[in-house]
Design a protein around this motif. Structure first.
Motif, mmCIF file in Angstrom:
data_model
loop_
_atom_site.group_PDB
_atom_site.id
_atom_site.type_symbol
_atom_site.label_atom_id
_atom_site.label_comp_id
_atom_site.label_asym_id
_atom_site.label_seq_id
_atom_site.Cartn_x
_atom_site.Cartn_y
_atom_site.Cartn_z
ATOM 1 N N ASP A 7 -20.702 -17.527 15.464
ATOM 2 C CA ASP A 7 -19.584 -16.633 15.309
ATOM 3 C C ASP A 7 -20.006 -15.562 14.404
ATOM 4 O OD1 ASP A 7 -17.925 -18.337 16.522
ATOM 5 O OD2 ASP A 7 -16.373 -18.540 14.783
ATOM 6 N N ASP A 8 -19.545 -14.327 14.724
ATOM 7 C CA ASP A 8 -19.883 -13.197 14.272
ATOM 8 C C ASP A 8 -19.853 -13.393 12.550
ATOM 9 O OD1 ASP A 8 -20.709 -11.802 16.583
ATOM 10 O OD2 ASP A 8 -18.739 -10.443 16.280
ATOM 11 N N LEU A 9 -18.791 -13.952 12.331
ATOM 12 C CA LEU A 9 -18.586 -14.002 10.676
ATOM 13 C C LEU A 9 -19.666 -14.900 10.050
ATOM 14 C CD1 LEU A 9 -16.804 -13.447 8.021
ATOM 15 C CD2 LEU A 9 -15.452 -15.609 8.743
ATOM 16 N N LEU A 10 -20.367 -15.911 10.581
ATOM 17 C CA LEU A 10 -21.362 -16.734 10.172
ATOM 18 C C LEU A 10 -22.909 -16.153 10.277
ATOM 19 C CD1 LEU A 10 -19.964 -20.233 11.424
ATOM 20 C CD2 LEU A 10 -19.120 -18.756 9.284
ATOM 21 N N MET A 11 -22.924 -15.207 11.156
ATOM 22 C CA MET A 11 -24.231 -14.575 11.504
ATOM 23 C C MET A 11 -25.165 -14.211 10.287
ATOM 24 S SD MET A 11 -24.816 -15.057 14.662
ATOM 25 C CE MET A 11 -26.481 -14.307 14.725
ATOM 26 N N PRO A 12 -24.425 -13.712 9.358
ATOM 27 C CA PRO A 12 -25.539 -13.367 8.112
ATOM 28 C C PRO A 12 -26.181 -14.468 7.494
ATOM 29 C CG PRO A 12 -23.175 -12.192 7.790
ATOM 30 C CD PRO A 12 -23.187 -13.231 8.948
ATOM 31 N N VAL A 13 -25.778 -15.744 7.637
ATOM 32 C CA VAL A 13 -26.606 -17.004 7.178
ATOM 33 C C VAL A 13 -27.763 -17.068 8.152
ATOM 34 C CG1 VAL A 13 -26.428 -19.337 7.016
ATOM 35 C CG2 VAL A 13 -24.632 -18.046 6.446
ATOM 36 N N LEU A 14 -27.782 -16.665 9.340
ATOM 37 C CA LEU A 14 -29.045 -16.688 10.316
ATOM 38 C C LEU A 14 -29.698 -15.412 10.177
ATOM 39 C CD1 LEU A 14 -27.065 -18.464 13.199
ATOM 40 C CD2 LEU A 14 -28.371 -19.552 11.252
ATOM 41 N N SER A 15 -28.980 -14.210 10.150
ATOM 42 C CA SER A 15 -29.991 -13.243 10.280
ATOM 43 C C SER A 15 -30.987 -12.821 9.148
ATOM 44 C CB SER A 15 -28.946 -11.888 10.413
ATOM 45 O OG SER A 15 -28.005 -11.728 9.530
ATOM 46 N N VAL A 16 -30.345 -13.349 7.763
ATOM 47 C CA VAL A 16 -31.167 -13.151 6.735
ATOM 48 C C VAL A 16 -32.353 -13.776 6.587
ATOM 49 C CG1 VAL A 16 -30.297 -14.902 5.091
ATOM 50 C CG2 VAL A 16 -30.700 -12.460 4.237
ATOM 51 N N ILE A 17 -32.635 -14.947 7.335
ATOM 52 C CA ILE A 17 -33.591 -15.705 7.230
ATOM 53 C C ILE A 17 -35.166 -15.298 7.723
ATOM 54 C CG2 ILE A 17 -34.814 -17.884 7.908
ATOM 55 C CD1 ILE A 17 -32.152 -18.216 6.428
ATOM 56 N N PRO A 18 -35.061 -14.389 8.846
ATOM 57 C CA PRO A 18 -36.321 -13.887 9.227
ATOM 58 C C PRO A 18 -36.620 -12.664 8.207
ATOM 59 C CG PRO A 18 -34.570 -13.703 11.082
ATOM 60 C CD PRO A 18 -33.950 -14.499 9.961
ATOM 61 N N THR A 19 -35.603 -11.886 7.592
ATOM 62 C CA THR A 19 -35.791 -10.896 6.526
ATOM 63 C C THR A 19 -36.403 -11.470 5.419
ATOM 64 O OG1 THR A 19 -33.724 -10.950 5.387
ATOM 65 C CG2 THR A 19 -33.784 -9.662 7.559
ATOM 66 N N GLN A 20 -36.013 -12.623 4.738
ATOM 67 C CA GLN A 20 -36.801 -13.316 3.956
ATOM 68 C C GLN A 20 -38.100 -13.713 4.276
ATOM 69 O OE1 GLN A 20 -34.290 -16.727 3.594
ATOM 70 N NE2 GLN A 20 -32.779 -15.958 2.275
#
Ligand code: F6R
Length: 365
Positions: free
Chosen positions: A325-338
């Motif tokens: 869900d759009d609202l939950l995407m920050p949990v996933l999208s931050v991983i590659p940036t880390q």
């Protein structure tokens, strides 16, 4: 111990599926209902709250920005997010109908602590999200949500941040349920979707070699930019902080729609521009922004959902992550940036766990 990893930061990046799982699962009963043991707010208390502030510093502040999206969307209360060192001195409008949520991994950040003392004195109900049991912030609060991320040793915060986002989703759901702004069906569905995030994070971590290769395309940069829209802009801000603090590359995040209002002047031949593109409704707009920066010579690295075929047509490198869900995407999208921050700073010969000039917990104002 580093658990077989070269650095605490990498170990903690890998701890994230467990941190997400523990923060959520330890609070679900057999009927799948959330129990927030150290939060005593009743339906009457919540109905009396007309405004919320979320206050924190650094990475915890970025979790608060995600928290605003979650609380406003689910629990339907207006939320303002502020940096603790600014909030304190801004003469904030607080009364007994105000709730203050503070976020602090360590629970010892001086400005955050001072912000909560001020809000308490003015009659606010104060809830703390912290990772350290019995910390100063936990002791000062009326209500506490403990993230179960485990000790975080690396100066750059990773697993505490993901656990803080999970905390906000759960608080927002619990408040929404108590206030009656969500159906029981949607409540359970959302919990299932949060539960599904841990294996999806694992899936992204399995692509670490590919992400390392892409990170090498930008390791020699003098400056870099992150772009995003909506909640992706929050990820962009957190990603920019993480990259600058351990790689020492000058990095800024911009709301993609603001580019034309000034920041695009910074784009030069070869400037890395990292674009977060996970919000379905905003994707087309992001693609136009990618084209704009490409036309000025940018080297574009995009992070988007698997199955998105449009982004690859315009970006130089694409990192695919699973969808949610759009609202939950920050949990996933931050991983590659880390991972990008980690690999770039190792390639530059930096001490990733102890970046220069920084301390793990900031106990001076
Ligand atoms: C960045 C980082 C800091 C902290 C900030 C707040 O990676 O770790 O920005 O997030 O100093 O610390 P806590 O959460 O302990 O209040």
């Amino acid at each position: 111990s580093k658990g077989g990893f070269d650095h605490f930061m990498m170990k903690e990046i890998y701890d994230q599926p467990q941190a997400i799982h523990d923060t959520l699962m330890r609070r679900l009963d057999e009927d799948g209902m959330i129990h927030l043991d150290d939060i005593k707010l009743t339906k009457e208390d919540l109905d009396g709250i007309t405004k919320m502030y979320i206050v924190a510093c650094g990475t915890a502040y970025h979790a608060g920005l995600v928290g605003k999206y979650a609380i406003e969307k689910l629990a339907k209360v207006p939320v303002e997010v502020d940096i603790a060192s600014e909030f304190r001195y801004s003469d904030p409008f607080i009364d007994e109908h105000t709730m203050l949520i503070v976020v602090s991994q360590s629970g010892e950040t001086a400005d955050t602590l001072a912000a909560m003392k001020l809000a308490k004195a003015k009659g606010a109900r104060v809830l703390a999200i912290t990772n350290v049991v019995g910390s100063s912030v936990a002791r000062e609060a009326h209500d506490v949500f403990y993230t179960w991320a485990g000790p975080e040793i690396a100066v750059a915060s990773t697993k505490a941040y993901t656990a803080q986002m999970i905390a906000f989703y759960m608080i927002a759901l619990d408040f929404a349920y108590k206030k009656g702004t969500i159906t029981l069906e949607a409540y359970h569905e959302t919990i299932k979707k949060i539960e599904a995030l841990a294996p999806l994070v694992q899936e992204i971590l399995a692509d670490k070699d590919e992400i390392e290769k892409i990170a090498m395309d930008m390791k020699d940069a003098q400056n870099a930019f992150y772009l995003g829209r909506g909640v992706d802009y929050t990820t962009a801000r957190e990603a920019a902080l993480k990259l600058k603090e351990i790689s020492y590359i000058y990095t800024e995040a911009f709301a993609a729609g603001e580019l034309k209002h000034g920041p695009i002047a910074l784009i030069d031949q070869g400037t890395p521009v990292l674009c977060i593109v996970t919000q379905e409704a905003l994707e087309e707009k992001m693609i136009s922004n990618i084209k704009e920066v490409k036309a000025r010579g940018a080297f574009v690295i995009a992070i988007t959902r698997k199955g998105n075929t449009e982004v690859a047509k315009v970006a130089d490198d694409v990192i695919y992550i699973p969808g949610a869900d759009d609202l939950l995407m920050p949990v996933l999208s931050v991983i590659p940036t880390q991972l990008i921050s980690y690999y770039v700073s190792i390639a530059r010969g930096n001490d990733v766990d102890k970046p220069r000039n920084l301390a793990k917990s900031v106990t001076v104002e």
